[in-house]
Design a protein around this motif. Structure first.
Motif, short mmCIF file in Angstrom:
data_model
loop_
_atom_site.label_atom_id
_atom_site.label_comp_id
_atom_site.label_asym_id
_atom_site.label_seq_id
_atom_site.Cartn_x
_atom_site.Cartn_y
_atom_site.Cartn_z
N PRO A 1 2.58 5.23 -7.72
CA PRO A 1 1.37 4.57 -8.23
C PRO A 1 1.58 3.80 -9.53
O PRO A 1 0.90 2.82 -9.78
N ASN B 1 5.44 7.89 5.79
CA ASN B 1 4.82 9.12 5.31
C ASN B 1 5.73 9.90 4.37
O ASN B 1 5.45 11.03 4.03
N HIS C 1 7.37 11.08 1.01
CA HIS C 1 7.01 11.14 -0.41
C HIS C 1 8.18 11.77 -1.13
O HIS C 1 8.28 12.97 -1.28
N GLU D 1 1.29 4.28 -2.82
CA GLU D 1 1.15 5.71 -2.52
C GLU D 1 2.36 6.48 -3.02
O GLU D 1 2.23 7.57 -3.57
N ARG E 1 0.84 -1.20 0.00
CA ARG E 1 0.00 0.00 0.00
C ARG E 1 0.87 1.26 0.00
O ARG E 1 0.63 2.20 -0.74
N TRP E 2 1.95 1.26 0.83
CA TRP E 2 2.87 2.41 0.85
C TRP E 2 3.55 2.57 -0.50
O TRP E 2 3.73 3.68 -0.99
#
Length: 107
Positions: A80, A96, A98, A77, A73-74
């Motif tokens: 993609p 968290n 990015h 994120e 899932r990470w």
């Protein structure tokens, strides 16, 4: 009265909460490449985790299954399309973080 206290203890503490040391050990194993441990590996991991606190084979099996789902899932994120980080290990990035813009600038 003693029986109801024991029953309430049993019902309130059903969920396994691994210690920081247990999480660190399982994360290291996962990052080393054991993402889907075999039955024998699960038994050995659970045995080693018990040096820190209580752990069952089922706890270990569920942790690796859930952790793999979280990692995927990470990854989705952060990237993609699945193209930017294919050669880099995901554990280099925090939950968290990015870093997409940094790598787009480099490439």
């Amino acid at each position: 009265m003693m029986t109801s206290e024991m029953e309430s203890e049993r019902y309130t503490s059903q969920r396994w909460r691994p210690t920081d040391d247990q999480i660190k050990m399982m994360t290291n194993i996962y990052n080393y490449g054991v993402t889907h441990p075999s039955r024998a590996q699960v038994v050995e991991i659970a045995s080693r985790l018990r040096t820190f606190a209580d752990a069952t084979e089922y706890n270990v099996h569920c942790w690796f299954n859930n952790h793999g789902n979280r990692v995927r899932r990470w990854q989705a994120e952060i990237d993609p399309t699945g193209t930017l980080f294919s050669q880099l290990p995901l554990y280099m990035y925090g939950k968290n973080s990015h870093h997409t813009s940094i790598f787009i600038e480099i490439f």
